[in-house]
Scaffold this active site. Sequence first.
Site, short mmCIF file in Angstrom:
data_model
loop_
_atom_site.label_atom_id
_atom_site.label_comp_id
_atom_site.label_asym_id
_atom_site.label_seq_id
_atom_site.Cartn_x
_atom_site.Cartn_y
_atom_site.Cartn_z
N CYS A 106 0.91 -1.17 0.11
CA CYS A 106 0.01 0.03 0.07
C CYS A 106 0.84 1.35 0.08
O CYS A 106 2.12 1.12 0.52
CB CYS A 106 -0.82 0.04 1.16
SG CYS A 106 -2.08 -1.37 1.40
N THR B 122 0.93 -9.80 -5.30
CA THR B 122 0.98 -9.80 -6.84
C THR B 122 2.09 -8.53 -7.45
O THR B 122 2.17 -7.66 -6.83
CB THR B 122 -0.32 -9.25 -7.67
OG1 THR B 122 -0.73 -8.12 -6.97
CG2 THR B 122 -1.63 -10.40 -7.16
N GLY C 105 -1.85 -15.64 -11.07
CA GLY C 105 -1.81 -16.68 -11.93
C GLY C 105 -0.64 -17.47 -12.06
O GLY C 105 0.31 -17.16 -11.59
N THR D 165 -6.26 -17.08 -7.57
CA THR D 165 -6.91 -16.82 -8.89
C THR D 165 -7.61 -18.16 -9.19
O THR D 165 -8.54 -18.01 -9.90
CB THR D 165 -5.76 -16.72 -9.90
OG1 THR D 165 -4.97 -15.37 -9.52
CG2 THR D 165 -6.30 -16.24 -11.27
#
Length: 324
Positions: A131, A196, A220, A270
């Site tokens: 963040c 990610t 993914g 995912t």
Amino acid sequence: MSVDMRTYLAHVELANPITTAAGCAGSGRELAQFFDLNRLGAVITRSITLTPRSGRPTPRTAETPSGLLNAVGLQGPGIDAFLDRELPWLAERGVTTIVSIAGGSVSEYGTLARRLASAAGVTAVEVNLSCPNVEDRGRIFARDPAAAAEVIASVRASSRYDVPVIAKLSPDVADVVAVARACVDGGADALSMINTPLGMAIDVDTMRPALAAGTGGLSGPAIRPLAVRCLWQVHAALPGVPIIGMGGVMTGRDALELILAGACVVAVGTAIFNDPYACLRILRELEDLLHKRGFERLADAVGLAHRPPGTGPRGRIDLEESSL
């Protein structure tokens, strides 16, 4: 023969190592219509913020080769609604719940931790460090060891002593081990990795970015080798620190790869989007793989790839195997 699938995050025992990844199953209600959430090791909630957030403009997702880009923007109802509605719902069902939190300043993280400290049903707190720090020109906490450690120290000081604090790390750093070590020194009981990595796609028909925000987080199968590398490095440097591994886990084999690299818990993200039963399927596949390889306990596989060649399922050198 069944495999003992129990594992530990600090002092907390989980019935098995499979959890949901933050942001991929809301706060559990979506999956509960398909199966009993108590069949999972834990549910990790979406990242909870201090105030409600509507998220980023659409389009928020875009498919890429073997991956998915997203820029949802931590959409959620805020801590008040979470404590009023979502956490009690999980607690009533006895679900092992790891609450993910996200903030824009060190004080926000501390406030969130204090609010959770007095709430029932919190098994652990996962600190989403990816963040921007609004007090430091928007620099991402996870990219600065000192900033990450300051957040973790604030959360640790504001949390109940018996609730593990988990630092969620980003791979978009020069030295992930340095950040991991700083977080542990700051009071983290465990680590969660990887968040990610930042990616981007451009639509060649519209000739514009595929996401309204431009960039987004890539998840993914495309990122699994990156996750394995980060896990490997951090476990090698900090072998006694529990790690929740994640990043492109679609099968039991994928989960086992992260476990061999050093994860004692594996989060599925995912894969849930197109298969709500993915967590249970991966758990079955993982147990079957461990059984076929002679493991009696999941714990014996954690970090096994770091041990000398010929090391058997119980952590000893197998003379018969080593002579082959």
